[in-house]
Each structure stands twice: as C-alpha cells, then as structure tokens.
Design an enzyme around this catalytic site. Structure first.
Site, mmCIF file in Angstrom:
data_model
loop_
_atom_site.group_PDB
_atom_site.id
_atom_site.type_symbol
_atom_site.label_atom_id
_atom_site.label_comp_id
_atom_site.label_asym_id
_atom_site.label_seq_id
_atom_site.Cartn_x
_atom_site.Cartn_y
_atom_site.Cartn_z
ATOM 1 N N THR A 1 0.815 -1.205 0.000
ATOM 2 C CA THR A 1 0.000 0.000 0.000
ATOM 3 C C THR A 1 0.856 1.265 0.000
ATOM 4 O O THR A 1 1.972 1.267 0.531
ATOM 5 C CB THR A 1 -0.903 -0.011 1.258
ATOM 6 O OG1 THR A 1 -1.452 1.273 1.465
ATOM 7 C CG2 THR A 1 -0.124 -0.371 2.527
ATOM 8 N N ASP A 2 0.293 2.356 -0.534
ATOM 9 C CA ASP A 2 1.016 3.639 -0.483
ATOM 10 C C ASP A 2 1.127 4.162 0.957
ATOM 11 O O ASP A 2 1.921 5.053 1.239
ATOM 12 C CB ASP A 2 0.349 4.688 -1.391
ATOM 13 C CG ASP A 2 -1.103 5.008 -1.038
ATOM 14 O OD1 ASP A 2 -1.667 4.375 -0.115
ATOM 15 O OD2 ASP A 2 -1.691 5.907 -1.692
ATOM 16 N N GLU A 3 0.322 3.577 1.872
ATOM 17 C CA GLU A 3 0.333 4.078 3.254
ATOM 18 C C GLU A 3 1.669 3.836 3.954
ATOM 19 O O GLU A 3 1.950 4.452 4.979
ATOM 20 C CB GLU A 3 -0.819 3.454 4.051
ATOM 21 C CG GLU A 3 -2.145 3.763 3.398
ATOM 22 C CD GLU A 3 -3.374 3.430 4.230
ATOM 23 O OE1 GLU A 3 -3.276 3.376 5.467
ATOM 24 O OE2 GLU A 3 -4.433 3.230 3.621
ATOM 25 N N TYR B 1 -1.607 -0.498 11.097
ATOM 26 C CA TYR B 1 -1.798 -1.229 9.835
ATOM 27 C C TYR B 1 -0.614 -1.015 8.903
ATOM 28 O O TYR B 1 0.019 -1.969 8.429
ATOM 29 C CB TYR B 1 -3.103 -0.768 9.156
ATOM 30 C CG TYR B 1 -3.168 -1.093 7.678
ATOM 31 C CD1 TYR B 1 -3.275 -2.405 7.228
ATOM 32 C CD2 TYR B 1 -3.116 -0.072 6.712
ATOM 33 C CE1 TYR B 1 -3.330 -2.694 5.868
ATOM 34 C CE2 TYR B 1 -3.174 -0.359 5.352
ATOM 35 C CZ TYR B 1 -3.278 -1.670 4.930
ATOM 36 O OH TYR B 1 -3.317 -1.964 3.584
ATOM 37 N N LYS C 1 2.390 -3.533 7.286
ATOM 38 C CA LYS C 1 2.597 -3.723 5.846
ATOM 39 C C LYS C 1 4.041 -3.357 5.461
ATOM 40 O O LYS C 1 4.679 -4.065 4.680
ATOM 41 C CB LYS C 1 1.606 -2.867 5.042
ATOM 42 C CG LYS C 1 0.156 -3.281 5.138
ATOM 43 C CD LYS C 1 -0.170 -4.646 4.548
ATOM 44 C CE LYS C 1 -0.080 -4.701 3.051
ATOM 45 N NZ LYS C 1 -0.555 -6.026 2.522
HETATM 46 P P1 NAD Z 1 -9.933 -7.338 2.542
HETATM 47 O O1 NAD Z 1 -9.907 -7.008 3.999
HETATM 48 O O2 NAD Z 1 -11.162 -7.057 1.754
HETATM 49 O O3 NAD Z 1 -9.613 -8.893 2.348
HETATM 50 C C1 NAD Z 1 -8.596 -9.551 3.027
HETATM 51 C C2 NAD Z 1 -8.748 -11.053 2.771
HETATM 52 O O4 NAD Z 1 -7.662 -11.712 3.439
HETATM 53 C C3 NAD Z 1 -10.050 -11.631 3.320
HETATM 54 O O5 NAD Z 1 -10.632 -12.505 2.376
HETATM 55 C C4 NAD Z 1 -9.598 -12.399 4.549
HETATM 56 O O6 NAD Z 1 -10.428 -13.511 4.870
HETATM 57 C C5 NAD Z 1 -8.189 -12.825 4.156
HETATM 58 N N1 NAD Z 1 -7.321 -13.071 5.306
HETATM 59 C C6 NAD Z 1 -7.128 -12.247 6.373
HETATM 60 N N2 NAD Z 1 -6.283 -12.818 7.247
HETATM 61 C C7 NAD Z 1 -5.920 -14.016 6.711
HETATM 62 C C8 NAD Z 1 -5.062 -15.048 7.145
HETATM 63 N N3 NAD Z 1 -4.403 -14.992 8.313
HETATM 64 N N4 NAD Z 1 -4.909 -16.130 6.341
HETATM 65 C C9 NAD Z 1 -5.570 -16.219 5.148
HETATM 66 N N5 NAD Z 1 -6.419 -15.271 4.717
HETATM 67 C C10 NAD Z 1 -6.592 -14.186 5.483
HETATM 68 O O7 NAD Z 1 -8.678 -6.613 1.928
HETATM 69 P P2 NAD Z 1 -8.493 -5.893 0.508
HETATM 70 O O8 NAD Z 1 -9.019 -4.527 0.609
HETATM 71 O O9 NAD Z 1 -8.962 -6.805 -0.545
HETATM 72 O O10 NAD Z 1 -6.901 -5.766 0.458
HETATM 73 C C11 NAD Z 1 -6.105 -6.806 -0.124
HETATM 74 C C12 NAD Z 1 -4.651 -6.418 -0.023
HETATM 75 O O11 NAD Z 1 -4.428 -5.167 -0.683
HETATM 76 C C13 NAD Z 1 -4.148 -6.241 1.400
HETATM 77 O O12 NAD Z 1 -2.866 -6.789 1.492
HETATM 78 C C14 NAD Z 1 -4.119 -4.731 1.596
HETATM 79 O O13 NAD Z 1 -3.119 -4.358 2.526
HETATM 80 C C15 NAD Z 1 -3.776 -4.261 0.197
HETATM 81 N N6 NAD Z 1 -4.255 -2.910 -0.114
HETATM 82 C C16 NAD Z 1 -5.587 -2.623 -0.063
HETATM 83 C C17 NAD Z 1 -6.028 -1.340 -0.388
HETATM 84 C C18 NAD Z 1 -7.494 -0.985 -0.396
HETATM 85 O O14 NAD Z 1 -7.818 0.166 -0.708
HETATM 86 N N7 NAD Z 1 -8.401 -1.894 -0.097
HETATM 87 C C19 NAD Z 1 -5.104 -0.354 -0.736
HETATM 88 C C20 NAD Z 1 -3.738 -0.679 -0.744
HETATM 89 C C21 NAD Z 1 -3.333 -1.974 -0.462
HETATM 90 P P1 TYD Z 2 -10.414 4.245 4.604
HETATM 91 O O1 TYD Z 2 -11.413 3.849 3.574
HETATM 92 O O2 TYD Z 2 -10.516 3.630 5.962
HETATM 93 O O3 TYD Z 2 -8.970 4.018 3.966
HETATM 94 P P2 TYD Z 2 -7.508 4.494 4.503
HETATM 95 O O4 TYD Z 2 -7.608 4.911 5.908
HETATM 96 O O5 TYD Z 2 -6.730 3.223 4.364
HETATM 97 O O6 TYD Z 2 -7.084 5.574 3.575
HETATM 98 O O7 TYD Z 2 -10.487 5.826 4.779
HETATM 99 C C1 TYD Z 2 -10.321 6.697 3.674
HETATM 100 C C2 TYD Z 2 -10.417 8.105 4.182
HETATM 101 O O8 TYD Z 2 -11.745 8.341 4.668
HETATM 102 C C3 TYD Z 2 -9.510 8.390 5.369
HETATM 103 O O9 TYD Z 2 -9.015 9.737 5.271
HETATM 104 C C4 TYD Z 2 -10.418 8.268 6.576
HETATM 105 C C5 TYD Z 2 -11.740 8.728 6.043
HETATM 106 N N1 TYD Z 2 -12.924 8.090 6.682
HETATM 107 C C6 TYD Z 2 -13.908 8.901 7.267
HETATM 108 O O10 TYD Z 2 -13.838 10.140 7.266
HETATM 109 N N2 TYD Z 2 -14.975 8.276 7.867
HETATM 110 C C7 TYD Z 2 -15.083 6.914 7.906
HETATM 111 O O11 TYD Z 2 -16.061 6.398 8.471
HETATM 112 C C8 TYD Z 2 -14.071 6.124 7.281
HETATM 113 C C9 TYD Z 2 -14.158 4.628 7.300
HETATM 114 C C10 TYD Z 2 -13.011 6.754 6.692
#
Ligand code: NAD
Ligand code: TYD
Length: 340
Positions: free
Chosen positions: A125-127, A150, A154
């Site tokens: 992630t960019d975070e 988090y 990562k």
């Molecule tokens: P999500 O929370 O929707 O899904 C996570 C999945 O991982 C779920 O299906 C869960 O059951 C599985 N999981 C969790 N713990 C596990 C374990 N111990 N063993 C096996 N499976 C397990 O997440 P997402 O949003 O789909 O994100 C996927 C990846 O992308 C993550 O690594 C996250 O850090 C990265 N990512 C997500 C975002 C975003 O905006 N959603 C942005 C940047 C990076």
């Molecule tokens: P989020 O979707 O949790 O992603 P991330 O924290 O990984 O960027 O949040 C996106 C942005 O929205 C973040 O600045 C926090 C804000 N946010 C709210 O203002 N209210 C909310 O209920 C949530 C979940 C997020």
C-alpha cells in the site's frame, strides 16, 4: 501455470481472481483464504464450479497447511493479498495485524523459498510512505514512514519480502497502490460505508474536517496493474500504482449523496481518527514507462458504476451488516463521537 492467490475471498483478491480467470483461461487459480470477517465466498459466486478454480480454506500463519498447499498444487506464482486491511481496526488492536500481515507473510516467504516459486508478488500500500503535505507525491524511492499500526505491519512485511529477494534470491516483486474502490468492498471503508449509510438515511461519519486527501484507484485498474507486474515486472523492484484521482473525503461524500439524491444534512463530523494521515498521492510513472500500464477508469465513471453496484446488490451487503458481522459493525460504527 498454477497461481496461489492469498486472501482471494476479500475485496481486491476476488476481483483479481475473476480478472485472471478471464484473461488467463489456462491458469489454475488456488484461492487460499481464512475467511475472516472480511472474507466472503459470495464475492466469487458463479466461479466455484469452474475447474480452473480451487478454494482452500486456511490461515497463512499455519505453516504446515501453507507448505502442503504449495506442494500439492505445484505452485508457480504466488500473489499475496491476505491481510488485515482496515486502519481503524488496527487502532482498536494491532495484534491480529502483526500476526497476519507480518508473521503470515514470513511463513509464506519461507514456504515459497522451500518449494522454489517463479514469482512472489507482495501486494502492499502507499500508506507505508506516510503522509504528504499540500504538494508532491510518493515515488518508489520515498523513504518508508508508516504512521498507523496497519501501515507499520505492511511496511515490515515489505521489507522482509525484499530481504528474502536480496538474501535468498526469492523472486519477489512488490506493488504499492492507492485507495481502491469498486464492487465487493466490505462496507467499513470510506466509499461503501458512505453509500450504505446514505441508502439507510443514517449519518455519514466524516473524520475531522473532511479535507484529508486520498488517491482513488478502481479495483479493476489495480487488477490489470498487478497482472502487468506479475508477468512483466523486474524481480526485486517496487511498482507504485495509482488512479490519478486525488480527492478530499468530503468531496466524495457529497458526490455519493448527490448521486443517491440524499440530503447533505446526513453528513456528521466525528472525532478525528488518531494519527490520521493528511494526504496521499502516488506517482505511477515507473509502471507506466516500464510496463505500459495506464488506469482506464475516470473517477466519474468508476464512482457512478460503484454506487449502482451497491444499489443493485443490496442483498450482498445486507447480509454483511445484519448477519454474523452485526456485532463487529456496531463496535466500529455505533459509538463514533459527534463533534459538530
Ligand atoms: P480485505 O480485507 O477485503 O480482504 C482480506 C482477505 O484476506 C479476506 O478474504 C480475509 O479472509 C483474508 N485473510 C485475512 N487474514 C488471513 C489469514 N491470516 N490467512 C488467510 N487469509 C486471510 O482486503 P483488501 O481490501 O482486498 O486488500 C487486499 C490487499 O491489498 C491487502 O494486502 C491490503 O493491505 C492491500 N491494499 C488494499 C487497499 C485498499 O484500498 N483496499 C489499498 C492498498 C493496499
Ligand atoms: P479508509 O477507507 O478507511 O482508507 P484508509 O484509511 O486506508 O485511507 O479511509 C479513507 C479516508 O476516509 C480516510 O481519510 C479516513 C476517512 N474516513 C472517514 O472520514 N470516515 C469513515 O467512516 C471512514 C471509514 C473513513
């Protein structure tokens, strides 16, 4: 080609499995997922009977099961999505994040090293880069400065993965993307939470002044980028992936309300998230130059299709917020402190 996808029942993983099955019909995809609160096999409805696809329920922290799977399916490539992925939950408690995101990744790396895979793609992630001021964007050379539990887990996993490449020659590649949105996202993240709350005429909890900025990447653009890196990326390299759509949270919330024809009076300012990163922006120049990847979604198209998807798939998210996840959902969103 046998591809192990960890976390394939989650938001991005399930979209990626669909994408890969369509684009690589000769691949066998093994979805390894623990099915935590965020994992949902309904995200993959319709493909479970496809002979190209196998589901293995398992925890990435279970060393023996991970190794058995890699051996049994003779895995060539591993795409690692499985993670605890929500910043707010990591603030409530970080132990699960350390366990899955760091320890789990180390177990996968060891197993991949033991059997000798062709690719280990670590989805990050960019975070991990921390927070930006009013200008500039993250490049692959930006020093890591994770601010939330988090992002700290990562970043640690990223460093371990790159160390396995350097030390053991494991063919690791890393991707770091911005905030994803699109179908099948669990309604705890900003966009689906606001859509679902607005549809119920419930308050929309905006943190702080609502002016924190994120870059938004449609999940299918993320899938095509991962596919490009998996097949064409250079081992040991990091690739940033962004959507080129920087938006303050408030703008998104207002857009969702307008789209659903709901009043702005639903916006409720709540106490800011502790340690809340102000701004993320990502420079995707490297993947564009080296692999020819481009995002294809405009934000306007992506958000309007996403809102439509949630409107048309109420049964999917109703089961999530009223079924086994109710208690969790209440903990996260029931007790927000309203500030104005
Ligand atoms: P999500 O929370 O929707 O899904 C996570 C999945 O991982 C779920 O299906 C869960 O059951 C599985 N999981 C969790 N713990 C596990 C374990 N111990 N063993 C096996 N499976 C397990 O997440 P997402 O949003 O789909 O994100 C996927 C990846 O992308 C993550 O690594 C996250 O850090 C990265 N990512 C997500 C975002 C975003 O905006 N959603 C942005 C940047 C990076
Ligand atoms: P989020 O979707 O949790 O992603 P991330 O924290 O990984 O960027 O949040 C996106 C942005 O929205 C973040 O600045 C926090 C804000 N946010 C709210 O203002 N209210 C909310 O209920 C949530 C979940 C997020």
């Amino acid at each position: 080609m046998n591809v192990l996808v960890t976390g394939g029942a989650g938001f991005i993983g399930s979209n990626f499995i669909r994408y890969s099955m369509e684009n690589h019909p000769a691949y066998r995809i093994i979805n390894y997922d623990k099915l935590t609160y965020a994992g949902n096999l309904e995200n993959l409805a319709g493909i479970e009977k496809n002979p190209q696809y196998v589901f293995e329920k398992g925890d990435i922290c279970d060393k023996h099961n991970v190794l058995r799977c890699l051996k049994e399916y003779r895995i060539d490539m591993l795409v690692h999505f499985a993670a605890e992925s929500h910043v707010d939950r990591s603030i409530l408690g970080s132990a699960e994040f350390v366990q899955t995101n760091f320890v789990g990744t180390s177990i996968l790396l060891d197993a991949a090293k033991e059997i000798g895979v062709n690719r280990f793609l670590q989805v990050s992630t960019d975070e991990v880069y921390g927070s930006l001021g009013d200008s500039g964007s993250f490049t692959e050379a930006t020093p890591l400065h994770p601010n939330s539990p988090y992002s700290a887990t990562k970043a640690s996993a990223d460093m371990l993965a790159l160390a396995y490449q350097h030390t053991f020659g494991l063919p690791v590649i890393l991707t770091r993307c911005s905030n994803n949105y699109g179908p099948y996202q669990f309604p705890e993240k900003l966009i689906p939470l606001m859509i679902v709350n607005a549809m119920h005429d419930k308050p929309l909890p905006v943190y702080g002044d609502g002016m924190n900025v994120r870059d938004w990447l449609h999940v299918l653009d993320h899938c095509s980028a991962i596919d490009a890196v998996l097949h064409g990326g250079t081992i040991g390299e990091v690739y940033n992936i962004g959507g080129n759509h920087e938006k303050p949270n408030l703008e998104i919330v207002r857009l969702i309300l307008k789209n659903l024809n709901k009043p702005e009076s639903l916006i409720t300012y709540v106490k800011d998230r502790p340690g809340h990163d102000r701004r993320y922006a990502i420079d995707s120049g490297k993947i564009q130059r080296e692999l020819g990847w481009q995002p294809s979604y405009s934000f306007e198209r992506g958000i309007s299709e996403t809102i439509k998807w949630y409107v048309n798939n109420q049964s999917w998210w109703t089961r999530i917020i009223s079924g086994k996840y109710q208690e969790y959902y209440n903990v996260m969103y029931g007790g927000r402190e309203v500030v104005k």
